[in-house]
Design an enzyme around this catalytic site. Sequence first.
Site, mmCIF file in Angstrom:
data_model
loop_
_atom_site.group_PDB
_atom_site.id
_atom_site.type_symbol
_atom_site.label_atom_id
_atom_site.label_comp_id
_atom_site.label_asym_id
_atom_site.label_seq_id
_atom_site.Cartn_x
_atom_site.Cartn_y
_atom_site.Cartn_z
ATOM 1 N N ARG A 298 13.941 -3.860 -6.016
ATOM 2 C CA ARG A 298 12.635 -4.131 -6.614
ATOM 3 C C ARG A 298 12.662 -3.679 -8.379
ATOM 4 O O ARG A 298 13.728 -4.180 -8.779
ATOM 5 C CB ARG A 298 11.679 -2.923 -6.058
ATOM 6 C CG ARG A 298 11.263 -3.510 -4.668
ATOM 7 C CD ARG A 298 10.217 -2.615 -4.101
ATOM 8 N NE ARG A 298 10.770 -1.436 -3.694
ATOM 9 C CZ ARG A 298 10.103 -0.647 -2.887
ATOM 10 N NH1 ARG A 298 8.654 -0.617 -3.013
ATOM 11 N NH2 ARG A 298 10.495 0.465 -2.408
ATOM 12 N N LYS B 211 2.680 7.104 4.663
ATOM 13 C CA LYS B 211 1.925 5.662 4.659
ATOM 14 C C LYS B 211 1.534 5.353 6.035
ATOM 15 O O LYS B 211 1.186 4.016 6.252
ATOM 16 C CB LYS B 211 2.853 4.635 4.022
ATOM 17 C CG LYS B 211 3.252 4.855 2.529
ATOM 18 C CD LYS B 211 4.148 3.922 2.304
ATOM 19 C CE LYS B 211 5.212 4.483 1.050
ATOM 20 N NZ LYS B 211 6.293 3.798 0.817
ATOM 21 N N PRO C 231 0.952 -1.328 -0.153
ATOM 22 C CA PRO C 231 0.035 -0.016 0.041
ATOM 23 C C PRO C 231 0.707 1.282 -0.016
ATOM 24 O O PRO C 231 1.684 1.300 0.750
ATOM 25 C CB PRO C 231 -0.580 -0.368 1.449
ATOM 26 C CG PRO C 231 -0.609 -1.544 1.745
ATOM 27 C CD PRO C 231 0.627 -1.952 1.046
ATOM 28 N N GLU C 232 0.505 2.239 -0.629
ATOM 29 C CA GLU C 232 1.090 3.514 -0.720
ATOM 30 C C GLU C 232 0.309 4.599 -0.320
ATOM 31 O O GLU C 232 -1.049 4.277 0.097
ATOM 32 C CB GLU C 232 1.679 3.761 -2.168
ATOM 33 C CG GLU C 232 2.720 2.793 -2.645
ATOM 34 C CD GLU C 232 3.313 3.239 -4.123
ATOM 35 O OE1 GLU C 232 3.249 4.542 -4.337
ATOM 36 O OE2 GLU C 232 4.016 2.314 -4.683
ATOM 37 N N ARG D 186 0.995 -11.654 5.650
ATOM 38 C CA ARG D 186 2.428 -11.606 5.730
ATOM 39 C C ARG D 186 2.911 -11.229 7.081
ATOM 40 O O ARG D 186 4.241 -11.315 7.250
ATOM 41 C CB ARG D 186 2.914 -11.087 4.566
ATOM 42 C CG ARG D 186 2.531 -12.002 3.349
ATOM 43 C CD ARG D 186 2.905 -11.207 2.062
ATOM 44 N NE ARG D 186 4.284 -11.271 1.668
ATOM 45 C CZ ARG D 186 4.881 -10.686 0.623
ATOM 46 N NH1 ARG D 186 3.693 -10.167 -0.342
ATOM 47 N NH2 ARG D 186 5.881 -10.647 0.328
#
Length: 279
Positions: free
Chosen positions: A263, A61, A2-3, A113
């Site tokens: 990434r 965030k 999520p951003e 997670r």
Amino acid sequence: MPELPEVEVVRAGLERHVVGRTIECVTVWHPRPVRQHAGGAAAFETDLAGREVGEARRRGKYLWLVLGPDALLVHLGMSGQFRVASPDDDLPRNTRVSFSLSDGRELRFVDQRMFGGLELRRDAATNPVPHIAPDPFDPSFRLPEVARRMRAKHTTVKRALLDQRLVSGIGNIYADEALWRSRLHFDTPTTSLGPRQATGLLRHATDVMREALAAGGTSFDSLYVNVNGESGYFERGLNAYGREGLPCSRCGAVLRRSSFMNRSSFWCPRCQRPRRGVV
Ligand SMILES: [Zn+2]
């Protein structure tokens, strides 16, 4: 992951469904998400019981619920979600913490997670994350000042966009989109940007996040769900991120993917040419 737009959607959901209610009791199903809380899971259950939720706030965030002078700080990590349900509804798989609310409903923190976390910070209701810079939607955000600081840093543009001490809330997805809109390669040195390029890049990052917010956030897998259990659907509006091998919607060149900080970066080899000697 999520951003800012996704976290804002969750914040707005909490504001609607949780603010004004009292937390009557708390059950921690797994201790890991409350690992930062002083005293652990048992203390978390005791410390939160009986507290009224005054506000749901966000910076970058991070989001937090205001509980009197204290803040219940939330980080969604990779896969954290909130669901509001009736206590009779089955507990979703991976429910880590349940809060019984005074309106008879239950708030559930679900995290597959478990990189996310919940933590009560005492006397921190105004700002429990002072090390995080204001995000572009914060009234205290000063675009010319942030642009000036960005140009003064000895780094590259994408690293600067992701630096939460410079500007918060921008992650991998919106950084790639802002760079595509600005026609900048991700490894461009920040010192080579002119003042207009730097402010333009920050404006593009703000615009793309504003558009994502209007669409309800971005989702690439089923891990991110907002507080009502709905996935975001901004991915249709993306021009760079996740589009390796597809034509650039501006020039038609085939988009590329490069490794970047463990990434990926997605970019157009024609619109976003690397500077000589870079890549
Ligand atoms: Zn292009």
